[in-house]
Design an enzyme around this catalytic site. Sequence first.
Site, short mmCIF file in Angstrom:
data_model
loop_
_atom_site.label_atom_id
_atom_site.label_comp_id
_atom_site.label_asym_id
_atom_site.label_seq_id
_atom_site.Cartn_x
_atom_site.Cartn_y
_atom_site.Cartn_z
N PRO A 67 0.83 -1.21 0.00
CA PRO A 67 0.00 0.00 0.00
C PRO A 67 0.86 1.27 0.00
O PRO A 67 1.91 1.30 0.66
CB PRO A 67 -0.81 -0.09 1.30
CG PRO A 67 -0.55 -1.44 1.87
CD PRO A 67 0.69 -1.98 1.25
N GLY A 109 3.79 8.51 0.46
CA GLY A 109 5.22 8.23 0.27
C GLY A 109 6.10 9.11 1.14
O GLY A 109 7.27 9.33 0.82
N SER A 128 4.28 16.74 7.82
CA SER A 128 4.21 16.26 6.44
C SER A 128 2.80 16.40 5.87
O SER A 128 2.49 15.77 4.85
CB SER A 128 4.60 14.77 6.41
OG SER A 128 3.72 14.05 7.28
N GLU A 159 1.23 18.21 4.02
CA GLU A 159 1.01 18.56 2.61
C GLU A 159 0.93 17.31 1.73
O GLU A 159 0.37 17.36 0.65
CB GLU A 159 2.16 19.45 2.12
CG GLU A 159 2.19 20.79 2.83
CD GLU A 159 3.48 21.52 2.56
OE1 GLU A 159 3.46 22.60 1.95
OE2 GLU A 159 4.54 21.01 2.96
N THR A 179 -1.17 10.91 4.13
CA THR A 179 -2.58 10.57 3.98
C THR A 179 -3.15 9.98 5.28
O THR A 179 -2.40 9.50 6.14
CB THR A 179 -2.75 9.51 2.88
OG1 THR A 179 -2.03 8.33 3.30
CG2 THR A 179 -2.21 10.00 1.54
N GLY A 190 1.60 -1.41 6.35
CA GLY A 190 1.38 -2.14 5.10
C GLY A 190 1.51 -3.64 5.21
O GLY A 190 1.33 -4.35 4.23
N GLY A 210 -2.63 -5.45 5.50
CA GLY A 210 -3.70 -5.23 4.53
C GLY A 210 -3.78 -3.77 4.16
O GLY A 210 -2.89 -2.98 4.51
N TYR A 240 12.82 15.56 19.17
CA TYR A 240 13.29 15.43 17.77
C TYR A 240 14.76 15.82 17.72
O TYR A 240 15.13 16.88 18.23
CB TYR A 240 12.59 16.51 16.93
CG TYR A 240 11.59 16.03 15.96
CD1 TYR A 240 10.30 15.75 16.36
CD2 TYR A 240 11.91 15.90 14.61
CE1 TYR A 240 9.35 15.36 15.44
CE2 TYR A 240 10.97 15.50 13.69
CZ TYR A 240 9.69 15.23 14.12
OH TYR A 240 8.75 14.84 13.22
#
Length: 598
Positions: free
Chosen positions: A167, A171, A237, A239, A242, A302, A305, A510
Amino acid sequence: MGQGDDGRRIYPEPPRRRSGDGERFDGWGFADSGFRILADGAVELSGNRYDLAGTKLPDLLPWVSRTIGVPLDPRDVNPSQYPPAIPAPRENAEFVAALRKFLADDAICCDAESRLRHGHGHTQQEIYAIKHGQLARVPDLVVHPNSVEQIEALVAAALRHGACLIPYGGGSNVTQALLCRSDEQRIIASVDLSRMNRIRWIDPENRMACIEAGAVGREIVASLAQHGFTMGHEPDSIEFSTLGGWIATHASGMKKNRYGNIEDLVLDVSAVTAAGVLARSGVSPRESIGVDLRRCLYGSEGNLGIITHATVKLFPLPEVQRYQSVVFRSFEDGFAFLYELERQATPPASVRLTDNLQFQFSRALKAAPVGLGRLKSRLEKLYVTRIRGLDPDEMVACTLLFEGSRAEVEAQESALFRIARKHGGLEAGAENGKRGYQLTFAIAYIRDFMMDHFLLGESFETSVAWSDALALCENVKRRIRAEHAARGLPGVPFISCRITQLYDTGVCIYFYFAYYYKGVDRPSEVFAEMEHAARDEVLRSGGSLSHHHGIGKLREGFLPEIMSGPLLEWGRQIKQAVDPQNVFGSANHGMGAGGPLR
Ligand SMILES: Cc1cc2nc3c(=O)[nH]c(=O)nc-3n(C[C@H](O)[C@H](O)[C@H](O)COP(=O)(O)OP(=O)(O)OC[C@H]3O[C@@H](n4cnc5c(N)ncnc54)[C@H](O)[C@@H]3O)c2cc1C
């Protein structure tokens, strides 16, 4: 947009992509944005997307040169060789023929650059490889299903014809989660969820929305805002990443103090696995129904499923959004302030405390002041350093973002400033606060730019108890310096940290680490060795293996250090139960072809 039959639900229009929003394939970000060096040696961010864009930054290269102890010559460039050689695709004619029965022609893509893009995320190693080396294995094709039914048919075809599915959301992962195993013999199809990007419905009365997994963060924000809502989940991230990626990586957003992390926001999640669809009949505010197996999807990366959609909580758009900033004499003072803030008050939606090096870095990213601005800047500096006695080489900054009703924000602000003053904090204004947050998005481009100028860099994160946090920061910095010195590398490493999230029991930290690699043999591998050592130091100092980036292939080797044998075996059995043929062969957390969870 339409109103449902029952008059309760809103059905938003699908998001429309702006034509200029193309993503670059040779690194992070939008194609129209990137840093470049001007003829006079100043640096500039191109495009007009970010506040920083078009601003001349004369201090950036001189400051970096001083900090790493190596003079950077703007003409001395290691030019990107992108695109690299891309491995030829493997064939499986029966599988592709089966796909053609339910996918349109334009939903099956064999273009080499697209296959490459779907075979990596954004770790230093992956970006260096696409610019200066190559990836041993990438997906053989990219498919773009547009419905749950198509995904079910895809999984059935993969099972029948021996294909591997991976999936793909945005990225943007930084754990090598999309990297294909070089020994994967089956055809690999990257399953790109970008055509499943709709907000299916919004329930304004009960403050919920059902959103498809491929919806991109920035589009979710824009679409929900049109109806007066926010989900409140805003990773840096946003922008590109998902909803499905957030769940699959167990993500955290910068406003988590107010809205929570992804697991606090998702009410229900559905996925298609090799064993069938994982779904529930309805969504309730809370349930006790035995072991909630859907929880296995958080951090599944991923392996189990394809997450197809989720129902999430919504919040009304805040009445007030206000930035602020405070400077402190030292990181220790700022840290003591954070501790008291968490104990005694309600922290604002976001609080970030940067160490002195990052404070200096953000100053180097400022335009040279002109005219009255120059006078104002000098006076401010004089006031802070001479009158208030803060040392520019020690002081740190805390940026703040308040969200809520006017009354809430005012109460939070006054309590916060009272505590800050107790710790010697000095109000540094809304403008500096806003700038700090906006820089976050522009800074993501800097890593790729610096790579072309012989600097390799990366961020990594952890979470740790309050009592161990300061020591952890020091230990990791010391270890990086020692690893750098032991290898006789040029200059000094850039190592800096910031605290980004607060919890009752501790914080998320961080780190940013970079080193000058000109003349270094195998620079990317050397970077990876030092990063590995830093992670080892994080664990020794009581930190977690990851706070929100996840495991992927980058950190899987550390899993036996943090989990008992039976716990690792449990993970193996879950994978075996839902995917005995290993259709989902991402092989993250060591699950998959080489034997799950070694
Ligand atoms: C500049 C930058 C800033 C970042 N800031 C943050 C931050 O603030 N907070 C944070 O948490 N992370 C951050 N990250 C890391 C990254 O953005 C997150 O891990 C994000 O959640 C990944 O989402 P994605 O959609 O890009 O997933 P991808 O990178 O496409 O995939 C990540 C993993 O999830 C799997 N996956 C993706 N979609 C699905 C799906 N629908 N079903 C099943 N599996 C799926 C993939 O197979 C892969 O294993 C940052 C990364 C960068 C480069």
